[in-house]
Design a protein around this motif. Structure first.
Motif, short mmCIF file in Angstrom:
data_model
loop_
_atom_site.label_atom_id
_atom_site.label_comp_id
_atom_site.label_asym_id
_atom_site.label_seq_id
_atom_site.Cartn_x
_atom_site.Cartn_y
_atom_site.Cartn_z
N LYS A 121 -23.62 38.35 19.37
CA LYS A 121 -25.07 38.26 19.07
C LYS A 121 -25.59 36.64 20.07
CE LYS A 121 -26.80 40.95 15.45
NZ LYS A 121 -27.27 41.15 14.31
N SER A 122 -24.65 35.56 19.69
CA SER A 122 -25.05 34.21 19.91
C SER A 122 -25.14 34.23 21.65
CB SER A 122 -24.09 33.32 19.38
OG SER A 122 -25.00 33.25 18.19
N ARG A 147 -23.71 37.27 24.40
CA ARG A 147 -23.65 37.41 24.88
C ARG A 147 -25.15 37.73 25.95
NH1 ARG A 147 -25.84 42.92 21.59
NH2 ARG A 147 -25.79 43.75 24.03
N GLY A 148 -25.94 36.32 26.37
CA GLY A 148 -26.58 35.99 26.46
C GLY A 148 -26.19 35.22 27.89
N CYS A 170 -23.60 36.54 29.30
CA CYS A 170 -22.92 38.15 30.07
C CYS A 170 -23.32 39.32 30.91
CB CYS A 170 -22.62 39.28 28.84
SG CYS A 170 -20.80 37.95 28.22
N LYS A 174 -25.77 42.13 33.08
CA LYS A 174 -26.41 43.15 32.77
C LYS A 174 -25.32 44.39 32.53
CE LYS A 174 -30.26 45.41 33.21
NZ LYS A 174 -31.87 46.11 34.18
N GLN A 181 -23.73 44.85 29.20
CA GLN A 181 -24.42 45.13 27.64
C GLN A 181 -24.71 45.77 26.80
OE1 GLN A 181 -25.62 41.51 26.70
NE2 GLN A 181 -24.81 41.28 28.55
#
Length: 297
Positions: A89-90, A92-93, A95, A97, A100
């Motif tokens: 959650k912390s 994955r931003g 990574c 698109k 996802q």
């Protein structure tokens, strides 16, 4: 061991990337934190050291997507699934698109491990919604999947059916058999298989709908559902049929298909209508769109 580590860290000369050592251990080449993390995970079998190195790779921007997924898998093996969930959650931003979807799959697996059924349901509904909106698969009709080191192609309808099957099972864990029944029926319309047919039969049994359950299960025993030849599935189906028949009188077994025969013929017509994609949404979604809209609520 140091000699082996040096072998991993030194990139193999061009034309020798099929080096037996790397192939045997499924190791990447190089001397980056991610490469050393994989060595610790796969060769040294030192999970704690691997996690430290995966963190170093993530913080250093070294193969963040792979490091995050691999670290979560190692954490799950160490019963640190809650920590793995927070990590995904912390970070994955960071990574792409395109990654996802696979990160969502890892999260769903972690939610299962932790017994977080509500979170699992919400994420599955979200993934189905993305397929319905044409935002998954990067606009393509299929994607490449992997299992036991082998690649295979997965269609949108197969992925939708798989996700709905998982969603149905999650509802069953909450003993919400009414929603589970609806989801399994939609899944069977899109891409029927015997395992989901068994689960649908069980949902119907739990609701006291014994006649409907018998009709669904008979489809498996009569090889009218893909996968019916699987031994474990047939045994499970037979056990469920025995349970159902103990609740019904003999008159119910004279016509095992009954009105359901028309239903399954209707499914065949639906499946035959699935042709080349004319837009982002498959024709099947036009049939189940009210149901998909309900999922978003």
């Amino acid at each position: 061991m140091e000699a082996a580590r040096a072998s991993v860290c030194k990139k193999s000369p061009k034309g020798k990337k099929d080096d037996l050592y790397h192939v045997l251990h499924k190791l990447p080449y190089g001397d980056s934190p991610y490469v050393r993390a994989k060595h610790a995970q796969l060769v040294e079998k030192d999970s704690e050291a691997a996690i430290v190195l995966f963190w170093k790779a993530i913080n250093g921007g070294d193969k963040v997507e792979s490091a995050l997924k691999d670290m979560a898998i190692v954490m799950k093996q160490l019963d640190r699934s809650e920590e793995a969930i927070e990590a995904i959650k912390s970070f994955r931003g960071l990574c792409s698109k395109q990654s996802q979807g696979s990160l969502d799959n890892v999260l769903i697996d972690l939610y299962k491990k932790c017994g977080k059924v509500d979170e699992q349901i919400e994420l599955l509904k979200h993934k189905v919604q993305l397929l319905y909106q044409g935002e998954a698969f990067n606009g393509k009709p299929t994607k490449t999947g992997r299992s036991n080191g082998k690649k295979f192609q997965v269609s949108i309808k197969q992925e939708t059916s798989r996700l709905l099957g998982n969603l149905g099972w999650a509802y069953m864990q909450k003993m919400d058999y009414m929603r589970a029944e609806v989801v399994y029926r939609k899944s069977q319309i899109i891409d029927p298989d015997s395992n989901k047919a068994c689960n649908l039969g069980l949902c119907l049994i739990k609701q006291g709908k014994y006649e409907e359950a018998n009709l669904v299960l008979e489809q498996v025993l009569q090889h009218k559902v893909p996968g019916s030849e699987d031994g474990k599935t047939r045994q499970r189906t037979q056990d469920l049929v025995l349970e159902v028949r103990s609740m019904l009188s003999p008159q119910h077994f004279s016509d095992p298909l009954g009105h359901e025969d028309d239903y399954f013929k209707g499914l065949d017509r639906w499946m035959n209508e699935l042709g080349p994609i004319r837009s982002k949404r498959l024709p099947i979604f036009e049939e189940i769109s009210p149901f998909i809209d309900q999922l978003a609520c």
